[in-house]
Design an enzyme around this catalytic site. Structure first.
Site, PDB file in Angstrom:
ATOM      1  N   LYS A  39       3.133  -1.658   8.692  1.00 47.90           N
ATOM      2  CA  LYS A  39       1.708  -1.988   8.557  1.00 47.90           C
ATOM      3  C   LYS A  39       1.486  -2.956   7.402  1.00 47.90           C
ATOM      4  O   LYS A  39       0.495  -3.704   7.395  1.00 47.90           O
ATOM      5  CB  LYS A  39       0.866  -0.722   8.418  1.00 47.90           C
ATOM      6  CG  LYS A  39       1.160   0.129   7.190  1.00 47.90           C
ATOM      7  CD  LYS A  39       0.420  -0.309   5.935  1.00 47.90           C
ATOM      8  CE  LYS A  39       0.954   0.430   4.726  1.00 47.90           C
ATOM      9  NZ  LYS A  39       0.302   0.017   3.463  1.00 47.90           N
TER      10      LYS A  39
ATOM     11  N   ASP B 205      -3.039   4.105   8.465  1.00 46.65           N
ATOM     12  CA  ASP B 205      -2.656   3.294   7.308  1.00 46.65           C
ATOM     13  C   ASP B 205      -3.001   1.828   7.537  1.00 46.65           C
ATOM     14  O   ASP B 205      -3.426   1.119   6.618  1.00 46.65           O
ATOM     15  CB  ASP B 205      -1.154   3.464   7.053  1.00 46.65           C
ATOM     16  CG  ASP B 205      -0.759   3.163   5.613  1.00 46.65           C
ATOM     17  OD1 ASP B 205      -1.641   2.784   4.823  1.00 46.65           O
ATOM     18  OD2 ASP B 205       0.424   3.305   5.289  1.00 46.65           O
TER      19      ASP B 205
END
Length: 342
Positions: A190, A243
């Site tokens: 991410k 996230d």
């Protein structure tokens, strides 16, 4: 007893919050000078100024002192420093210790996750005693006492729940998972997409474009994760989508900041040298591309970001190349088959 290794923003936050919740905490600094500064000033002036360090935290630069009698050790150091830190503390690690990596990155050269690296360096420790903590955890919000959630992954369910009880705080809720690789990869990959989100914002491409890019980014994260043995649904959870949402939306995100600065035409070296904390997405991009090529996994967004970071192409060129890609069936790219396409 909990030992925290690492004095960056996240390491400081965890040490402080655990101590405030009446956990017994030892905090391992890199040098005696750093340990002395933390003890004397009562705050981490470099990484988390204004947050008071509880006086009952034992701050030391001696790994033997930090680890003696410790039940759980939190490793909160940059991914590129993880191996040397594990080697540093290795003599003090007991065979009944629980080690938790709270680092979101991959080792660049080998493409190893942090748990794989730790197990490699500590063969005397059972693999089930190496866990991973990840999720939408912007450190400064947690340091201020704002609510957050995370996921703790380990292969031994009972041991993972034991560690969860040690780490969960009134305003820091922890879920558990058995998918260690998936949780680690979600947290690492991410950061790559956060750089992309920052580029999108810096170019003012709009919310539609950003949403499309990040959705396709989740597909890339999932595809590489599945190729490495992770469970696809992990990337829809806290360590993946959760996230990603926090990191790509927040002004606190160092990786998003890198992307925004790149979009404004600033050189990568200049951006990184101006930052206090490590932007893990930069080395993780290199590691992810290397892994994808080894595993024959298609990562078009990550590949183009790699070219922007390390290959000399401009952000504008990368945007054009991405928009000119041939269309495809959406669900082809998520790492599992769907009967809806037939």
């Amino acid at each position: 007893m909990i030992t925290v290794v690492g004095t960056g923003t996240w390491g400081t936050t965890l040490a402080v919050q655990l101590a405030r919740a009446d956990r017994s905490v030892r905090w391992l600094a890199r040098t005696e000078g750093e340990a002395a500064q933390l003890r004397q000033s009562g705050e981490n002036e470099r990484f988390l100024p204004g947050t008071e360090i509880p006086p009952d935290i034992c701050i030391t630069s001696d790994p033997h002192e930090a680890l003696e009698g410790s039940n759980l050790t939190l490793l909160v150091v940059p991914s590129e420093a993880m191996r040397r830190n594990v080697r540093w503390i290795a003599p003090g690690i007991a065979t009944d210790s629980i080690l938790v990596s709270a680092t979101k990155g991959l080792e660049t050269d080998a493409g190893k996750t942090m748990s794989a690296l730790i197990r490699e360096e500590l063969p005397v420790l059972a693999p089930s005693r190496v866990l991973a903590l990840s999720g939408p955890n912007l450190a400064r919000e947690i340091a201020r006492g704002q609510p957050a959630a995370a996921v703790l992954a380990g292969t031994d369910t009972a041991l993972t729940r034991q560690a969860r009880e040690m780490l969960m705080l009134p305003r820091f809720r922890i879920y558990t998972s058995t998918d260690v690789f998936g949780v680690e990869l979600g947290g690492a990959l991410k950061n790559v997409m956060a750089i992309v989100a920052g580029i999108c914002d810096g170019l003012q491409l709009g919310d539609n474009a950003k949403a499309a890019l990040l959705t396709r980014g989740v597909a890339e994260m999932t595809r590489l994760g599945v190729a490495m043995g992770a469970q696809p649904l992990t990337f829809a959870g806290l360590a993946g989508l959760g996230d990603l949402m926090a990191t790509c939306a927040s002004r606190q995100s160092r990786n998003r900041h890198v992307g925004e600065q790149l979009a404004q035409g600033k050189p990568l070296d200049t951006i990184l040298s101006s930052m206090t904390n490590v932007a893990e997405g930069v080395p993780t991009t290199r590691a992810a591309v290397r892994l994808a090529r080894q595993l024959d996994v298609e990562l078009p967004i990550t590949e183009l970001l790699h070219e922007v970071l390390f290959g000399g192409i401009t952000v504008a060129q990368a945007t054009v190349e991405l928009l000119e890609r041939a269309p495809r069936d959406e669900l082809d790219s998520f790492g599992f088959e769907s009967s809806a396409r037939h």
